[in-house]
Structures are given as structure tokens and as C-alpha cells.
Design a protein around this motif. Sequence first.
Motif, mmCIF file in Angstrom:
data_model
loop_
_atom_site.group_PDB
_atom_site.id
_atom_site.type_symbol
_atom_site.label_atom_id
_atom_site.label_comp_id
_atom_site.label_asym_id
_atom_site.label_seq_id
_atom_site.Cartn_x
_atom_site.Cartn_y
_atom_site.Cartn_z
ATOM 1 N N LEU A 7 22.478 15.187 157.318
ATOM 2 C CA LEU A 7 23.416 14.350 156.576
ATOM 3 C C LEU A 7 22.822 13.874 155.256
ATOM 4 O O LEU A 7 23.494 13.902 154.219
ATOM 5 C CB LEU A 7 23.836 13.155 157.436
ATOM 6 N N LEU A 8 21.563 13.432 155.274
ATOM 7 C CA LEU A 8 20.916 12.977 154.045
ATOM 8 C C LEU A 8 20.779 14.096 153.022
ATOM 9 O O LEU A 8 21.050 13.899 151.833
ATOM 10 C CB LEU A 8 19.543 12.376 154.356
ATOM 11 N N LEU A 9 20.361 15.276 153.467
ATOM 12 C CA LEU A 9 20.240 16.404 152.545
ATOM 13 C C LEU A 9 21.595 16.779 151.951
ATOM 14 O O LEU A 9 21.702 17.084 150.757
ATOM 15 C CB LEU A 9 19.626 17.607 153.254
ATOM 16 N N THR A 10 22.627 16.739 152.756
ATOM 17 C CA THR A 10 23.962 17.049 152.271
ATOM 18 C C THR A 10 24.388 16.055 151.201
ATOM 19 O O THR A 10 24.887 16.443 150.136
ATOM 20 C CB THR A 10 24.968 17.039 153.437
ATOM 21 N N ALA A 19 24.435 8.648 170.385
ATOM 22 C CA ALA A 19 22.999 8.900 170.519
ATOM 23 C C ALA A 19 22.634 10.266 169.953
ATOM 24 O O ALA A 19 21.591 10.417 169.309
ATOM 25 C CB ALA A 19 22.580 8.803 171.982
ATOM 26 N N LYS A 20 23.488 11.256 170.154
ATOM 27 C CA LYS A 20 23.229 12.587 169.609
ATOM 28 C C LYS A 20 23.330 12.590 168.090
ATOM 29 O O LYS A 20 22.632 13.323 167.414
ATOM 30 C CB LYS A 20 24.203 13.606 170.196
ATOM 31 N N LEU A 21 24.226 11.752 167.538
ATOM 32 C CA LEU A 21 24.391 11.681 166.092
ATOM 33 C C LEU A 21 23.162 11.076 165.423
ATOM 34 O O LEU A 21 22.834 11.413 164.293
ATOM 35 C CB LEU A 21 25.638 10.853 165.749
ATOM 36 N N ILE A 22 22.464 10.219 166.127
ATOM 37 C CA ILE A 22 21.296 9.554 165.562
ATOM 38 C C ILE A 22 20.033 10.400 165.738
ATOM 39 O O ILE A 22 18.949 9.970 165.432
ATOM 40 C CB ILE A 22 21.147 8.147 166.187
ATOM 41 N N ASP A 23 20.175 11.606 166.177
ATOM 42 C CA ASP A 23 19.067 12.543 166.290
ATOM 43 C C ASP A 23 18.447 12.764 164.906
ATOM 44 O O ASP A 23 19.134 12.739 163.892
ATOM 45 C CB ASP A 23 19.590 13.863 166.855
ATOM 46 N N VAL A 24 17.147 12.982 164.839
ATOM 47 C CA VAL A 24 16.446 13.149 163.567
ATOM 48 C C VAL A 24 17.012 14.317 162.770
ATOM 49 O O VAL A 24 17.225 14.211 161.554
ATOM 50 C CB VAL A 24 14.932 13.340 163.806
#
Length: 66
Positions: free
Chosen positions: A17-20, A6-11
Motif C-alpha cells: 500500500l505504501l509503495l502504491t 489482521a491480514k490487512l495489517i500484514d507487513v
Amino acid sequence: MKNKLAKLIDVKSIMTLLLTIVFCVLALLGIISGTEFLTIFTVVVGFYFGTQSEKKTSETDRPDNP
């Protein structure tokens, strides 16, 4: 386990992750230089971990926490 997921799915986590991934692809394609990648990546990751650290600190400083 569910709590960690649940913490990983935080905005903020998703955005980091997407920016990386995007900046890695741009650097590999030669669209941005390694120096530009390093600068951008450092800011993004520093902001992410800075907010995570601040969040943890504020949670442990609450008076109702033993």
C-alpha cells in the motif's frame, strides 16, 4: 472481520500500500513517467499477489487439511 483486519495489517500488505501511494504521488507530480510507474507498480503488485497465491496454495496442500 477481525481476521480480515489482521491480514490487512500484514507487513507485506502495508509495504504494498505504501509503495502504491508513493509511486502514485511521484507519477502525479511528474517526477516519474507513466511508463515507469506502470512497470514498478506491475512488479510490486505482481509480487504481492504472487506471494499471496503461493501462501494460499501451500495452506490448501497440507495433508492435515480436509
